[in-house]
Design an enzyme around this catalytic site. Structure first.
Site, PDB file in Angstrom:
ATOM      1  N   ARG A   1      -1.229   0.164  -8.156  1.00 29.77           N
ATOM      2  CA  ARG A   1      -0.315   1.034  -8.891  1.00 29.77           C
ATOM      3  C   ARG A   1       1.148   0.594  -8.791  1.00 29.77           C
ATOM      4  O   ARG A   1       1.995   1.071  -9.525  1.00 29.77           O
ATOM      5  CB  ARG A   1      -0.480   2.487  -8.386  1.00 29.77           C
ATOM      6  CG  ARG A   1      -1.803   3.103  -8.810  1.00 29.77           C
ATOM      7  CD  ARG A   1      -2.138   4.364  -8.013  1.00 29.77           C
ATOM      8  NE  ARG A   1      -2.752   4.059  -6.706  1.00 29.77           N
ATOM      9  CZ  ARG A   1      -3.201   4.984  -5.854  1.00 29.77           C
ATOM     10  NH1 ARG A   1      -3.080   6.263  -6.139  1.00 29.77           N
ATOM     11  NH2 ARG A   1      -3.751   4.631  -4.706  1.00 29.77           N
TER      12      ARG A   1
ATOM     13  N   ARG B   1      33.426 -13.980   2.492  1.00 26.75           N
ATOM     14  CA  ARG B   1      32.049 -14.442   2.712  1.00 26.75           C
ATOM     15  C   ARG B   1      32.020 -15.702   3.551  1.00 26.75           C
ATOM     16  O   ARG B   1      33.092 -16.204   3.970  1.00 26.75           O
ATOM     17  CB  ARG B   1      31.373 -14.694   1.349  1.00 26.75           C
ATOM     18  CG  ARG B   1      32.053 -15.786   0.552  1.00 26.75           C
ATOM     19  CD  ARG B   1      31.472 -15.935  -0.839  1.00 26.75           C
ATOM     20  NE  ARG B   1      32.168 -16.973  -1.574  1.00 26.75           N
ATOM     21  CZ  ARG B   1      31.729 -18.225  -1.720  1.00 26.75           C
ATOM     22  NH1 ARG B   1      30.593 -18.599  -1.185  1.00 26.75           N
ATOM     23  NH2 ARG B   1      32.437 -19.097  -2.410  1.00 26.75           N
TER      24      ARG B   1
HETATM   25  C1  UD1 Z   1      -5.891   7.545   1.247  1.00 28.50           C
HETATM   26  C2  UD1 Z   1      -7.009   8.498   1.732  1.00 28.50           C
HETATM   27  C3  UD1 Z   1      -6.674   9.906   1.226  1.00 28.50           C
HETATM   28  C4  UD1 Z   1      -5.335  10.322   1.761  1.00 28.50           C
HETATM   29  C5  UD1 Z   1      -4.250   9.314   1.359  1.00 28.50           C
HETATM   30  C6  UD1 Z   1      -2.948   9.656   2.046  1.00 28.50           C
HETATM   31  C7  UD1 Z   1      -9.058   7.173   1.834  1.00 28.50           C
HETATM   32  C8  UD1 Z   1     -10.350   6.857   1.169  1.00 28.50           C
HETATM   33  N1  UD1 Z   1      -8.279   8.059   1.216  1.00 28.50           N
HETATM   34  O1  UD1 Z   1      -5.919   7.526  -0.152  1.00 28.50           O
HETATM   35  O2  UD1 Z   1      -7.674  10.833   1.677  1.00 28.50           O
HETATM   36  O3  UD1 Z   1      -4.987  11.619   1.268  1.00 28.50           O
HETATM   37  O4  UD1 Z   1      -4.635   7.981   1.767  1.00 28.50           O
HETATM   38  O5  UD1 Z   1      -1.925   8.778   1.668  1.00 28.50           O
HETATM   39  O6  UD1 Z   1      -8.755   6.635   2.886  1.00 28.50           O
HETATM   40  N2  UD1 Z   1      -6.190  -0.289   2.650  1.00 28.50           N
HETATM   41  C9  UD1 Z   1      -6.693  -1.398   3.303  1.00 28.50           C
HETATM   42  N3  UD1 Z   1      -7.851  -1.974   2.846  1.00 28.50           N
HETATM   43  C10 UD1 Z   1      -8.534  -1.463   1.792  1.00 28.50           C
HETATM   44  C11 UD1 Z   1      -8.013  -0.324   1.131  1.00 28.50           C
HETATM   45  C12 UD1 Z   1      -6.843   0.240   1.585  1.00 28.50           C
HETATM   46  O7  UD1 Z   1      -6.111  -1.863   4.274  1.00 28.50           O
HETATM   47  O8  UD1 Z   1      -9.584  -2.028   1.461  1.00 28.50           O
HETATM   48  C13 UD1 Z   1      -4.912   0.313   3.134  1.00 28.50           C
HETATM   49  C14 UD1 Z   1      -3.815   0.359   2.085  1.00 28.50           C
HETATM   50  O9  UD1 Z   1      -2.972  -0.798   2.183  1.00 28.50           O
HETATM   51  C15 UD1 Z   1      -3.052   1.630   2.443  1.00 28.50           C
HETATM   52  C16 UD1 Z   1      -4.084   2.494   3.128  1.00 28.50           C
HETATM   53  O10 UD1 Z   1      -5.170   1.655   3.471  1.00 28.50           O
HETATM   54  O11 UD1 Z   1      -1.980   1.398   3.341  1.00 28.50           O
HETATM   55  C17 UD1 Z   1      -4.571   3.628   2.210  1.00 28.50           C
HETATM   56  O12 UD1 Z   1      -5.131   3.068   1.047  1.00 28.50           O
HETATM   57  P1  UD1 Z   1      -4.806   3.642  -0.393  1.00 28.50           P
HETATM   58  O13 UD1 Z   1      -5.586   2.857  -1.380  1.00 28.50           O
HETATM   59  O14 UD1 Z   1      -3.368   3.775  -0.588  1.00 28.50           O
HETATM   60  O15 UD1 Z   1      -5.495   5.083  -0.259  1.00 28.50           O
HETATM   61  P2  UD1 Z   1      -5.166   6.412  -1.068  1.00 28.50           P
HETATM   62  O16 UD1 Z   1      -5.860   6.354  -2.358  1.00 28.50           O
HETATM   63  O17 UD1 Z   1      -3.717   6.642  -1.059  1.00 28.50           O
HETATM   64 CA    CA Z   2      -1.917   5.512  -0.469  1.00 37.04          CA
END
Ligand code: UD1
Ligand code: CA
Length: 445
Positions: A13, A328
């Protein structure tokens, strides 16, 4: 206590070539802020789960362990990859946190750790009405936390639940490992959700403690550039407030842009539209701004900088700069120096009390005490191939519109006439003028 930081997500996103957690707010990557909060909570063993393309960028975080998640198969998968890289510890506890929440604080982590007690898992939740619509919903049966449902898998009723999952979990390590091995990806996104652990543990009659946290901004998950801008605004207010508490006057925090790790002395006043960054330090009683940028600047006491740019330079006490100056390239301005309108300094050293009040370029130069550089003076430091130095003695008077062709030395108490093109060294007390400049007759006594 060990912490696993989930940072490998694709960040789709953001629509960016840059990995999401490397996007910056207030001069530091999102990930930097989360790591700082973990350290403030005194968690020493930190493992960051990163994507393969983040390997190089992770070198900036040399004091953390990095585990690469080859394919981004979800937060549950990322956690498993991290734990598989670590030797298991029976009775160990592990904190798992998303890395895309730069406003998180040490207190939130500490509260989640405290809430675990001897139970299987604790997690941080926020009840924030319709805000944070993309967050997973916390489904309870009575008071008991039963599971977390992600938005794309939720029923309309579940979507109305106001209690949401912040993305911070603390768990018994052995129980977490066992549950992670049982995760499935039979959901809308075909990902292994870390959040499904809650249901697995709850079905096994384990206790899960939710720690409600009030200010929802602290756990704002940054998924796009709109949230990044909101997070920056709020982080900047925090930074400004900290300096205001320490005795700095900030006329307008909304248009004062700060970074962390700055030092600003008390009774310094910062006017609007000013940004201060890159480890700058400012003394006491200074006036900075409006419309000023400082980066890697060291400023003494009672110094005034108006409408100017100071980069990689050092200014002493009681110095006056601006309006509209550009300092600078490792320039040094000793005490009581005055730099005025439309003056550019590059790698120049001005000794105590020296002045360049109007319209000058002074590069690769050393200016003696109390010397006065007239309006329009230029150090011609570049011969088309190489840069050369100019040295000007104490109390020298450089006439308006002098061109000083480097390499050049002008002695103490020397003078150049207005419009001189000075190509040869000028001795102590000597007076030159013209193009090319020639010695003037000695003053009759
Ligand atoms: C996630 C939570 C959601 C919560 C929200 C809060 C899950 C399934 N959902 O959703 O319940 O309300 O965070 O912000 O966990 N990441 C990895 N590897 C992956 C996927 C993600 O390291 O394969 C990391 C991302 O870099 C990120 C974090 O995990 O820092 C969360 O992932 P993201 O895809 O942002 O989850 P949300 O959809 O925001
Ligand atoms: Ca997130």
């Amino acid at each position: 206590m060990r912490a696993v930081v989930l940072a490998a997500g694709k960040g789709t996103r953001m629509k960016s070539a840059r990995p999401k957690v490397f996007h910056e707010l207030c001069g530091r990557p999102m990930l930097w802020w989360v790591l700082r909060a973990l350290r403030e909570a005194r968690i020493e063993e930190i493992i960051v789960v990163a994507a393969p393309e983040m390997r190089e960028g992770m070198e900036a975080f040399s004091d953390t362990q990095v585990v690469i998640q080859q394919e981004q198969l979800g937060t549950g998968h990322a956690t498993r990859v991290a734990l598989e890289a670590l030797p298991p510890r029976s009775r160990g506890k592990v904190l798992v946190t998303n890395a895309d929440m730069p406003l998180v604080t040490a207190d939130i982590f500490l509260a989640a750790i405290e809430a675990l007690g001897n139970d299987a898992m604790s997690l941080v939740t926020v009840s924030c009405g319709p805000a944070l619509p993309s967050f997973g919903r916390v489904v309870r049966k009575g008071a008991r936390v039963e599971r977390i449902v992600e938005v794309r898998d939720a029923t309309p009723d579940e979507l109305n639940i106001e209690e949401k999952n912040a993305g911070i979990y603390v768990a018994d390590e052995t129980k977490l490992r066992t549950a992670l091995a049982r995760l499935k990806n039979d959901n809308a996104q075909h990902e292994y959700y870390l959040t499904d652990i809650v249901e697995l543990l709850s079905k096994a009659d384990e206790r899960i403690n939710a720690t409600p946290h009030a200010p929802m901004l602290d756990v704002l998950g940054v998924n796009d550039r709109i949230a990044l801008a909101h997070a920056r605004t709020w982080m900047n207010i925090r930074l400004c407030e900290q300096h205001m508490r320490d005795g700095v006057t900030i006329i307008d925090p909304v248009t004062t842009y700060l970074e962390p790790e700055l030092e600003i002395g008390c009774d310094t006043v910062i006017y609007p539209n000013t940004s201060i960054g890159r480890l700058s330090t400012i003394g006491e009683g200074c006036t900075i701004g409006p419309n000023t940028r400082l980066s890697n600047a060291r400023i003494g006491n009672r110094t005034e900088i108006r409408e100017s740019v100071i980069l990689d330079s050092r200014l002493g006490d009681d110095v006056h700069v601006g309006p509209f100056a550009h300092v600078r390239g490792e320039s040094v301005l000793e005490n009581e120096v005055r730099i005025g309108n439309f003056v550019e300094l590059k790698n120049a050293r001005l000794a105590k009390g020296a002045k360049a009040a109007h319209l000058s370029y002074i590069g690769d130069a050393e200016i003696g005490e109390e010397a006065n550089i007239g309006a329009g003076t230029i150090t011609c430091n570049f011969d088309g191939k190489r840069k050369h130095r100019t040295k000007i003695g104490k109390r020298a008077l450089i006439g308006s519109n002098s061109s000083l062709v480097a390499p050049l030395e002008i002695g103490d108490d020397a003078l150049t006439g207005a419009g001189s093109v000075v190509t040869k060294n000028v001795g102590d007390g000597e007076r030159v003028a013209g193009n090319p400049a020639r010695p003037l007759p000695k003053k009759s006594p």
